[in-house]
Design an enzyme around this catalytic site. Structure first.
Site, short mmCIF file in Angstrom:
data_model
loop_
_atom_site.label_atom_id
_atom_site.label_comp_id
_atom_site.label_asym_id
_atom_site.label_seq_id
_atom_site.Cartn_x
_atom_site.Cartn_y
_atom_site.Cartn_z
CE LYS A 193 37.70 29.42 41.15
NZ LYS A 193 38.31 29.26 42.00
CD GLU A 230 34.99 30.18 34.04
OE1 GLU A 230 34.06 31.01 34.63
OE2 GLU A 230 35.20 29.08 34.33
CG HIS A 285 31.86 37.35 42.54
ND1 HIS A 285 30.88 37.28 41.34
CD2 HIS A 285 32.33 38.28 42.31
CE1 HIS A 285 31.37 38.24 40.38
NE2 HIS A 285 32.24 38.98 41.09
NE ARG A 339 35.40 24.59 50.93
CZ ARG A 339 34.31 25.60 50.86
NH1 ARG A 339 33.17 25.15 51.27
NH2 ARG A 339 34.12 26.52 49.97
#
Length: 629
Positions: free
Chosen positions: A116, A200, A235, A291
């Site tokens: 990430k 974040e 999530h 993917r």
């Protein structure tokens, strides 16, 4: 096109890949763990090979074993599906080194987008907007705490490697930051073998919008429009739809362009998904999944494409046609059927599927990895199937989905089917009030415990239908008695509770003493030895049962039991400790989910039968407590 394809996966995606590959003329090889010996995907292949015991680390994650099977079976390509080895760059490299095509992007793209932090740096360089945050290498508590203060609370702590909501936790203020950081690190280490995190800014009402991309080996990259995946729990996505509704055309075009630019930044080949956080008219890059996605069927239904087919075509060297992308047609919605108890915080469940029936018809599609008789174990993700509905517009698609969910039957253990029935008909969903907090905001309506069948509806059901199992010589007479009509007590279960009913035989049929039947809005159908009753958003299966035992079946409230097999990953108390009501005592990891155990009352810990890291079987005691007097 490839001659022989090995599928390095299980469940509904392995079934789907097998069917598409065989339609294209490929010979299909499946692999399976000992727990999946009789699984649906095994029968969908031309041949199948056992690759180890049930735990994924000893079977589906054994790249060396899978490659050995591929070589012995003469496979010239491997499709990794999603999960397991699908985003493992070393596995992609090993396939190439063995002369076997990897159906997916190159290892460089997997590595770049698998981190990430690295992917954020690449996106900034490519001009793709990103959420303000910290993606640095210094992972000390002090630096991360200082960066969180700089970004401003609330902040989102995310595992740097991996996805699927694992290792992702919000911290709403400085007081809870270090505790959430420790939890995120622990989850990240367990799920991905890498405890690094990034930070974040945590947006308060974000939508989760993604763009399907497809690239060929000649360097052409296209988008296949948007999807909205905002309805989530922990999530993780629950409901997905395409195209993403309620976006301005300007924002939609910006998302398309940003997704293509993101894929171009890593010379992307094959199918992938670029995910964004959208709030208002602003969009920020979230991550790229290198993917196929679980929710790819909604894109297929609105474009008319088979994405697995195009994965295979691109991997075999074909170029994308010049008329791509096709314009979207209509609207599609998908829900995921899980083996989990939504009422109890979506707790995973296990058992054997006794019934799995979903209506078929125009605009409906079921992608299932299980069938009646299959066992659901604690070793893998609890998703059982995906139900997808298409309509000319969003309202028609949701109506078709809701009707199919009402008519569906999924039995054997706790599932999220009752929750999905309510979700598909929820007025806020219909009104496009979409964001990732949707389920939490409407929890009272969505997560309420299933209700027993109302007495008036019960009377209507028994008055209209009398299953053969519930009738006998008594029912074949008019019930005449000198002192009044015959009556008796029967026990009927509706799947929620058992009703003790005084059943009276009358000239008009079977009635319930003192109850006026009311069938308003309901539908009835004979279902073997039972009666199936449905109303919008509700369904029951009414069946005659023996009288319940009078003894209480409740367990000792002071014994905390493992609901399913798992591993003890956090133990916060010891024998002799005093605890307050609601205090967190232990955390168990099972089926890719953390289950938290809190004190049901204030008291004292009498014993702790297991140690940290122990494997715990279903029904075993985790802790024993005695209440304060």
């Amino acid at each position: 096109m490839f001659r022989t394809l090995l599928i390095a996966n299980r469940g509904e995606i392995a079934v789907r890949i097998a069917r598409t590959a065989r339609r294209l003329g490929c010979r299909v090889v499946a692999v399976y763990s000992e727990a999946d010996r009789h699984a649906l995907h095994v029968g969908a292949a031309d041949e199948a090979h056992c690759i180890g015991p049930a735990p994924a680390a000893q079977s589906y994650l054994r790249a060396d074993t899978i490659l050995d099977v591929a070589r012995r079976a003469g496979a010239d390509a491997i499709h990794p599906g999603y999960g397991f080895l699908s985003e493992n760059a070393a596995f992609a490299e090993a396939c190439t080194a063995s002369g076997i095509a990897f159906v997916g992007p190159g290892p460089e793209a997997i590595r770049a987008m698998g981190s990430k932090a690295e992917s954020k740096r690449l996106m900034v360089a490519a001009g793709v907007p990103t959420v303000p945050g910290y993606h640095g290498e210094d992972q000390s508590d002090a630096v991360l705490e200082a960066e969180a203060q700089r970004i401003g609370f609330p902040v989102l702590i995310k595992a740097s490697a991996g996805g699927g909501g694992k290792g992702m936790r919000p911290a709403y203020g400085p007081a809870d930051f270090l505790a959430e950081l420790a939890g995120a690190r622990r989850e990240a280490q367990a799920a991905f073998g890498d405890a690094r995190v990034l930070l974040e800014r945590y947006l308060t009402r974000p939508r989760h919008v993604e763009v399907q991309v497809l690239g060929d080996q000649r360097g052409r990259i296209i988008h296949l429009h948007t999807r909205d995946c905002s309805v989530q729990r922990r999530h993780q996505k629950v409901l997905e739809e395409a195209p993403a509704p309620a976006l301005s055309e300007a924002l939609r075009e910006r998302l398309h362009d940003a997704a293509v630019n993101a894929a171009r930044a890593v010379a992307y080949v094959n199918a992938g998904t670029v995910e964004f956080i959208v709030e208002g008219d602003e969009a920020y890059f979230l991550e790229m999944n290198t993917r196929l996605q679980v929710e790819h069927p909604v894109t297929e239904l609105v474009t008319g494409l088979d994405l697995v087919e195009w994965q295979l075509r691109v991997a075999s060297g074909e170029a994308l046609p010049g008329d791509f992308p096709p314009l979207p047609r209509g609207h599609a919605v998908e829900v995921r059927l899980y083996a989990e108890d939504a009422v109890h915080d979506f707790r995973p469940s296990t058992g054997r599927v006794t019934r799995l029936e979903v209506p078929e018809g125009e605009g409906l599609r079921l992608d299932a990895g299980f069938r009646a008789g299959d066992a659901v174990t604690s070793f893998y993700d609890p998703m059982l199937a995906k139900l997808i509905a298409w309509g000319q517009d969003r309202e028609a698609a949701l109506d078709r989905l809701a009707a199919a969910l009402d008519a569906a039957t999924l039995e054997g253990f706790a599932t999220n089917l009752p929750f999905l029935r309510r979700l598909a008909r929820h007025p806020a969903l219909r009104a496009l009030e979409l964001d990732t907090g949707f389920i939490a905001r409407h929890a009272d309506a969505l997560l309420a415990a299933p209700q027993p069948m109302p007495a008036k509806l019960l009377a209507a059901a028994l008055g209209r239908h009398r299953p053969e199992s519930a009738s006998g010589p008594w029912d074949r007479r008019d019930g005449f008695r000198l002192h009044g009509a015959a009556e008796r007590v029967e026990h009927w279960s509706d799947g929620v509770t058992t009703h003790a009913l005084v059943v009276r035989r009358a000239p008009s049929g079977v009635t319930l003493d003192g109850v006026t039947p009311d069938a308003s809005g309901a539908q009835f159908a004979a279902d073997g030895k039972a009666i199936r009753v449905t109303r919008p958003g509700e369904a029951w299966r009414l069946e005659r049962v023996e009288a319940p035992a009078s003894a209480s079946e409740a367990g000792d409230a002071g014994t905390l039991l493992a609901p399913i097999p798992g591993r003890l990953v956090q133990l916060l108390v010891a024998a002799g400790d005093r605890v307050a009501e609601g205090q967190l005592l232990a955390v168990m990891e099972a089926m890719k989910t953390e289950l938290k155990f809190h004190a049901p009352f204030a008291g004292r810990i009498e014993s702790v039968p297991h140690a940290l890291g122990d494997a715990v079987e279903e029904g075993e005691a985790l802790l024993l407590l005695t209440p304060d007097q």
